[in-house]
Scaffold this active site. Structure first.
Site, PDB file in Angstrom:
ATOM      1  N   ARG A   1       0.896  -1.096   0.033  1.00  0.00           N
ATOM      2  CA  ARG A   1       0.087   0.060   0.141  1.00  0.00           C
ATOM      3  C   ARG A   1       0.925   1.130  -0.050  1.00  0.00           C
ATOM      4  O   ARG A   1       2.203   1.042   0.195  1.00  0.00           O
ATOM      5  CB  ARG A   1      -1.069  -0.097   1.292  1.00  0.00           C
ATOM      6  CG  ARG A   1      -0.395  -0.466   2.546  1.00  0.00           C
ATOM      7  CD  ARG A   1      -0.586   0.452   3.654  1.00  0.00           C
ATOM      8  NE  ARG A   1      -0.588   1.979   3.538  1.00  0.00           N
ATOM      9  CZ  ARG A   1       0.642   2.408   3.730  1.00  0.00           C
ATOM     10  NH1 ARG A   1       1.712   1.780   3.886  1.00  0.00           N
ATOM     11  NH2 ARG A   1       0.839   3.850   3.491  1.00  0.00           N
ATOM     12  N   GLY A   2       0.445   2.400  -0.247  1.00  0.00           N
ATOM     13  CA  GLY A   2       1.164   3.810  -0.431  1.00  0.00           C
ATOM     14  C   GLY A   2       1.305   3.932  -1.859  1.00  0.00           C
ATOM     15  O   GLY A   2       1.491   2.907  -2.799  1.00  0.00           O
TER      16      GLY A   2
ATOM     17  N   GLN B   1      -2.710   2.452  10.074  1.00  0.00           N
ATOM     18  CA  GLN B   1      -1.154   2.728   9.318  1.00  0.00           C
ATOM     19  C   GLN B   1      -0.219   3.583  10.016  1.00  0.00           C
ATOM     20  O   GLN B   1       0.936   3.397   9.933  1.00  0.00           O
ATOM     21  CB  GLN B   1      -1.576   3.093   7.877  1.00  0.00           C
ATOM     22  CG  GLN B   1      -2.133   2.232   7.142  1.00  0.00           C
ATOM     23  CD  GLN B   1      -3.687   2.759   6.834  1.00  0.00           C
ATOM     24  OE1 GLN B   1      -4.354   3.226   7.760  1.00  0.00           O
ATOM     25  NE2 GLN B   1      -4.078   2.495   5.658  1.00  0.00           N
TER      26      GLN B   1
ATOM     27  N   ASP C   1      -2.534  10.566  -2.067  1.00  0.00           N
ATOM     28  CA  ASP C   1      -2.644   9.581  -2.967  1.00  0.00           C
ATOM     29  C   ASP C   1      -3.027   9.904  -4.476  1.00  0.00           C
ATOM     30  O   ASP C   1      -2.941   9.147  -5.521  1.00  0.00           O
ATOM     31  CB  ASP C   1      -3.713   8.467  -2.465  1.00  0.00           C
ATOM     32  CG  ASP C   1      -3.158   7.811  -1.329  1.00  0.00           C
ATOM     33  OD1 ASP C   1      -2.496   6.916  -1.623  1.00  0.00           O
ATOM     34  OD2 ASP C   1      -3.179   8.321  -0.211  1.00  0.00           O
TER      35      ASP C   1
END
Length: 360
Positions: free
Chosen positions: A43-44, A196, A237
């Site tokens: 993720r990221g 997170q 994002d």
């Protein structure tokens, strides 16, 4: 061995296991890569982009020379998560490169391009760190801080090296300042619902020796009111050409609190996170709706119960429903500046294009 004869696989850190275990996962098919992105094994923004690029290396093999099959496999990757633009950007770039070479060369050319994407991601984060360090130094000078005074930075979610190829976006300036001997302390939002911040950012900072404190998401405004936050620094994002920012849900509230308390609010991102086609973030950026179970349940360890293995705990009654929007949009007007590999710009179309004139 020739490049197209090598066994093809992508090895990734299983971020779901952190901070209680460090595990690697080997992905040897496009389906496996897509599932890893969807399930947030990876993720990221930058990490998703790089992983998707290597997924396209696997696609080049699986397509067996069929362009329509290659596009179908690329679509399998891009449809996993709709908000982070690095994913579609990487797949599109890989397709454009492969379109220029014969199918017999797809695998070798795809490997080279995926490596280039990963290398560029690291270089961009390193540059973000350099520009962000200058910003922190200028902020300390403006605040007339002594050499021993601590700069308190609040961050949200994880935009660290786990979310990129290395260094991270929001954490790159933090690491650069810490390495330069500047006293830094980081307030780490837990970042519900997947935590997170608590699970990933705090673990990263601890590995690097950066002083930090994990806080509940709703504590940030209180800390700002009492002068305990000098700077808010987040990742992104997707960012529109006019400077609206989509980031982990809760970022917008931090920006509102920062503006109300006169705290600078910066967003760090590589240029691959810009969506040059979009202008109005609130209206045009798609917001991923994730499984409500991420809200209704928590993961954690209970050593006496399960030998330190993670357990899932339900935290609300089964009679209640839950919603789980994964991102929100922070309007450009609330953002002090954008930190990219080309420098720091205002969150405006004119400011962004001053750094990226080729996109005008």
């Amino acid at each position: 061995m020739e490049p197209d004869q090598r066994p093809l696989a992508v090895q990734v850190i299983d971020q779901r296991k952190l901070p209680f275990a460090f595990a690697l996962l080997t992905l040897d098919s496009v389906a496996a890569v897509a599932d890893a992105i969807r399930q947030m094994v990876v993720r990221g923004a930058g990490c998703i982009g790089a992983t998707a690029a290597y997924g396209m290396v696997l696609a080049a093999r699986e397509a067996e020379g069929s362009w329509s099959q290659l596009q179908r496999l690329g679509k399998t990757l891009t449809e996993t998560r709709p908000t982070a633009v690095n994913l579609a950007w990487a797949v599109t770039r890989m397709e454009q490169v492969l379109l220029q070479v014969p199918p017999a060369d797809w695998v070798e050319r795809a490997q080279l391009e995926a490596e280039a994407i990963a290398t560029e991601d690291l270089a961009a984060c390193a540059a973000i760190g350099r520009h962000g360090l200058k910003m922190i130094q200028a902020l300390r000078l403006k605040q007339d801080r002594s050499a021993a005074a601590v700069t308190n930075i609040l961050t949200h979610c994880n935009a660290g090296w786990l979310a990129f190829v290395d260094l991270g976006s929001a954490t790159a300036p933090i690491y650069a300042a810490h390495n330069a001997g500047i006293p830094i302390h980081v307030w780490v939002d837990e970042t519900r619902p997947r935590n997170q911040g608590a699970r990933l950012t705090a673990w990263e900072l601890a590995q690097h020796g950066v002083p930090h404190t994990v806080i509940a998401d709703n504590a940030g405004g209180h800390l700002m009111q009492h002068g305990l936050v000098d700077l808010v620094l987040t990742g992104a994002d997707r960012v529109t050409r006019q400077g609206d920012v989509a980031n982990k849900i809760g970022t917008y509230l931090k920006a509102l609190a920062a503006v109300d308390n006169g705290v600078p609010f910066y967003v760090a991102l590589p240029s691959s996170t810009f969506d040059w086609k979009l202008r109005d973030g609130l209206q045009e950026i798609p917001i991923e709706q994730r499984d409500p179970r991420e809200v209704t349940h928590l993961l954690g360890v209970a050593p006496p119960l399960n030998n330190g293995q993670e357990l899932e705990f339900q935290i609300l009654a089964s009679s209640s429903t839950a919603a789980n929007p994964a991102f929100d949009v922070t309007p450009a007007r609330l953002i002090t500046g954008l930190i990219t590999e080309r420098g720091i710009s205002p969150a405006s179309e004119a400011g962004i294009l001053a750094c990226f004139p080729e996109m005008a």
